[in-house]
Design an enzyme around this catalytic site. Structure first.
Site, mmCIF file in Angstrom:
data_model
loop_
_atom_site.group_PDB
_atom_site.id
_atom_site.type_symbol
_atom_site.label_atom_id
_atom_site.label_comp_id
_atom_site.label_asym_id
_atom_site.label_seq_id
_atom_site.Cartn_x
_atom_site.Cartn_y
_atom_site.Cartn_z
ATOM 1 N N TYR A 151 -2.485 -31.810 -23.916
ATOM 2 C CA TYR A 151 -3.495 -31.228 -23.030
ATOM 3 C C TYR A 151 -3.880 -32.252 -21.958
ATOM 4 C CZ TYR A 151 -7.867 -30.028 -20.997
ATOM 5 O OH TYR A 151 -8.841 -29.796 -20.064
ATOM 6 N N GLY A 152 -4.021 -31.786 -20.737
ATOM 7 C CA GLY A 152 -4.255 -32.620 -19.553
ATOM 8 C C GLY A 152 -5.133 -33.849 -19.735
ATOM 9 N N LYS A 178 -8.835 -39.932 -16.848
ATOM 10 C CA LYS A 178 -9.977 -40.503 -17.567
ATOM 11 C C LYS A 178 -9.620 -41.840 -18.225
ATOM 12 C CE LYS A 178 -12.458 -36.805 -16.761
ATOM 13 N NZ LYS A 178 -13.540 -36.833 -15.760
ATOM 14 N N HIS A 216 -17.690 -42.065 -12.539
ATOM 15 C CA HIS A 216 -17.417 -40.632 -12.707
ATOM 16 C C HIS A 216 -18.183 -39.889 -11.607
ATOM 17 C CE1 HIS A 216 -17.441 -37.018 -15.731
ATOM 18 N NE2 HIS A 216 -16.454 -36.926 -14.873
ATOM 19 N N SER A 272 -20.595 -33.150 -17.260
ATOM 20 C CA SER A 272 -19.767 -31.944 -17.193
ATOM 21 C C SER A 272 -20.650 -30.694 -17.065
ATOM 22 C CB SER A 272 -18.913 -31.817 -18.452
ATOM 23 O OG SER A 272 -18.024 -32.895 -18.505
ATOM 24 N N CYS A 303 -22.160 -29.373 -14.513
ATOM 25 C CA CYS A 303 -23.312 -29.428 -13.627
ATOM 26 C C CYS A 303 -22.914 -29.225 -12.169
ATOM 27 C CB CYS A 303 -24.054 -30.748 -13.787
ATOM 28 S SG CYS A 303 -24.861 -30.915 -15.389
ATOM 29 N N LYS A 357 -20.052 -30.570 -10.215
ATOM 30 C CA LYS A 357 -19.576 -31.665 -9.364
ATOM 31 C C LYS A 357 -18.544 -31.185 -8.341
ATOM 32 C CE LYS A 357 -18.034 -35.704 -11.049
ATOM 33 N NZ LYS A 357 -17.443 -35.605 -12.364
ATOM 34 N N ASN A 399 -12.069 -23.639 -21.082
ATOM 35 C CA ASN A 399 -11.696 -24.917 -20.460
ATOM 36 C C ASN A 399 -10.303 -24.831 -19.814
ATOM 37 O OD1 ASN A 399 -12.107 -27.672 -19.775
ATOM 38 N ND2 ASN A 399 -10.868 -28.313 -21.523
HETATM 39 C C1 OXD Z 1 -13.328 -33.574 -16.437
HETATM 40 C C2 OXD Z 1 -14.442 -33.941 -17.335
HETATM 41 O O1 OXD Z 1 -12.380 -32.921 -16.895
HETATM 42 O O2 OXD Z 1 -15.351 -34.649 -16.874
HETATM 43 O O3 OXD Z 1 -13.378 -33.940 -15.262
HETATM 44 O O4 OXD Z 1 -14.442 -33.559 -18.504
HETATM 45 MN MN MN Z 2 -14.889 -35.399 -14.917
#
Ligand code: OXD
Ligand code: MN
Length: 592
Positions: A197-198, A206, A226, A248, A250, A252, A374
């Protein structure tokens, strides 16, 4: 492709460990990526979508047990446990290497080993860094080719240098019991096993750009955050840049790609997107803080993305995009997700690969949704209609303001400015958001998520706070001003009082005016709050009293908040900087 001895030695070591049938270096050419797309379509790993409606787009489904980042299986492996701190899972590096190598040994048999040289940030930028990811997944290769800059040019830029991050991924059996996402910050190494998964396997994102890079930034005097980065253009054509960190869910990506209200568009205001998730920031030659977006694409949450909520994000997904775990509309071979529009496809395959139609949908039961909550799009940043022309230039953009925020029904005003950098670090360190009905678990529970870095800080968070304070000392009077926003104040029935989305531009304008010394404010116990008349309500169905109500700072609510912050701070023990203790004491004194 390279004569770099360290690179070649590491590739050889990994090859001996996993024993692949074939080895392929990713050169970044379209011809090679096309060849891989064809193989993935043939094996069923990818589904080619409607070439007329979604040119160059593909759909991928992950295993049902492998649909999100796994924080409980994410480790920071440092020699000393204390260096990972109280907010990370820690494991002894030697033990963890042994465990991971045992899991990965021989698992590439019958498979190809792909070696992806990638750059985080425009290739050759003084703010960029290089990594190599080894993987046995074509999905990973194709996603990395969107999310980062990949290929021969990266190796040419690296030359003989040993300043690069080692990323190793093995799909293994996608066994959740043996899934590990491990960062070894002391070795610039990341190892991820048993996921596809990504967020767990696109190691540039990340794992590198936040966990490893935050550690590098701490050691080298810069910041990996972040944060989205956007440029706000005024009618004179001047662009001011801000960076913003929210936990997460919120908004962005929505803020990063905001479309201003009509009356402001007509005056000539515009938002330019530099990044939607990660900012790397360094002090420039003129003493100001400069930011780049180390990524090259958006790995965005699909559900809820639509023409109204985020037109620019949706546009970004119209070509050369990989969709993961959304629904397939089998009538026209396109994609769909909850919240895309009000016309769910009559004939679809859901994210689990089963036939789906709208009669199966029960709002309260997420297991009936066509797309996984998700589910994601991986879209090239160049597709974004409002991408900044600075995005691809390596110099970075000067940051005027840093914005923190979260989801707070009652406590936090729509916007306030911290009293100074130290006070702003205090605001970020106490950042929190309330859980919503959208996620499992209790509603309205406050979660502290300092600087939105809780799952992403690669070292002790007390040291991280100190690093922020040290950066402020270096920046001096050139430091960006620090603000906090809250789009989520509600009335007693739980209705949102602020319209949000494009109207957040009204708040951004006040923030920029404050940075330029053009707007007044009222000093409160927590910081500077706007005078209600300075938030422009043109064309908005909102009265002054409502606006005033969401600008209030209620002393009793904030006394409770201060007590919770004190509790939150206990976690950091001796590593909590004295400046932050003092900030908390000052807040309490201000509240009386
Ligand atoms: C993302 C996260 O996928 O913050 O960007 O979880
Ligand atoms: Mn993120």
């Amino acid at each position: 492709m390279t004569n770099n001895k360290q690179v070649l030695a590491w590739v050889e070591e990994m090859k001996n460990l996993v024993n692949p049938d074939k080895v392929m270096w990713i050169d970044g050419s379209e011809a090679q990526l096309d060849e891989l797309r064809a193989i993935a379509v043939k094996s069923g790993e990818l589904t080619k979508l409607n070439e007329e409606l979604l040119p160059g787009c593909y759909l991928h489904r992950t295993r049902q047990n492998d649909v999100a980042r796994v924080e409980d299986r994410t480790f920071i492996c440092t020699t000393k446990e204390e260096d990972a701190g109280p907010t990370n899972h820690w494991y002894d590096p030697a033990e963890m290497y042994k465990k991971l190598y045992n899991i990965a040994r021989g698992t590439y048999q019958g498979r190809t080993m792909y070696i992806i040289p990638f750059s985080m940030g425009p290739i050759g930028s003084p703010l960029a860094k290089i990594g190599l990811e080894i993987t046995d997944s074509i999905y990973v290769v194709l996603n990395m080719a969107i999310m980062t800059r990949v290929g021969q040019k990266v190796l040419d830029t690296l030359g003989d240098s040993n300043d690069w991050v080692r990323g190793f991924h093995a799909s293994c059996d996608i066994d959740p019991e043996n899934r590990y996402i491990c960062q070894f910050p002391e070795d610039n190494t990341i190892i991820s096993v048993n996921s596809a998964y990504g967020g767990n396997v696109l190691l540039g994102k990340k794992c590198f750009a936040l966990r490893i890079a935050s550690y590098q930034g701490w050691k080298e005097g810069w910041m990996a955050e972040h944060m989205l980065i956007l440029g706000l253009q005024n009618p004179k054509g001047e662009v001011k840049y801000v960076a913003a960190a929210f936990p997460s869910a919120c908004g962005k990506t929505n803020l990063a790609m905001l479309i201003p209200p009509k009356y402001l568009q007509e005056k000539g205001y515009k938002i330019w997107t530099v990044g939607d998730d990660i900012a790397w920031m360094r002090i420039g030659a003129d003493g100001r803080l400069y930011a780049i977006n180390p990524e090259n694409g958006f790995f965005g949450v699909a559900p809820g993305t639509n023409e109204k909520s985020n037109f620019n994000a949706l546009e970004s997904t119209k070509k050369n995009t990989i969709f993961t775990n959304v629904a397939l509309n089998t009538d026209n071979n396109t994609v769909w997700w909850e919240g895309l529009d009000k016309n769910p496809p009559e004939n679809a395959i859901d994210w689990k690969g089963n036939p789906w139609n709208p009669s199966m949908f029960v709002k309260a039961d997420k297991s009936t949704y066509a797309a996984h909550p998700n589910s994601r799009f991986t879209a090239p940043a160049v597709n974004c209609p409002c991408i900044s022309e600075e995005f691809d230039k390596g110099a970075g953009v000067p940051i005027s303001a840093i914005i923190f925020g979260g989801r707070r029904a009652k406590c936090t005003p729509l916007v306030y400015q911290s009293k100074n950098w130290e006070n702003g670090v205090f605001v970020g360190s106490a950042m929190a958001s309330e859980t919503t009905a959208a996620a499992a678990g209790a509603v309205g529970v406050v979660r502290r998520d300092p600087m939105a870095m809780l799952p992403f800080c690669g070292y002790h968070m007390g040291d991280y706070f100190q690093h922020w304070l040290d950066m402020g000392k270096k920046l001096g009077d050139k430091a960006p001003k620090i603000f906090n926003v809250n789009w989520f104040r509600t009335d007693d029935e739980g209705n949102f009082l602020w319209p949000g989305f494009g109207d957040n531009m009204r708040v951004l304008n006040w923030i920029i005016d404050r940075c330029e010394g053009k707007a007044d404010a009222t000093e409160t116990a927590i910081g500077y709050v706007p005078k209600a008349e300075d938030i422009d309500l043109t064309d908005l169905d909102m009265d002054m009293d409502t606006l005033k109500s969401i600008l209030t700072v209620d002393a009793e609510t904030w006394k409770k908040e201060a007590a919770e912050i004190e509790e939150h701070y206990k976690k950091f023990g001796d590593k909590l900087p004295a400046e932050l203790k003092n900030q908390l004491a000052t807040l309490k004194a201000n509240l009386g």
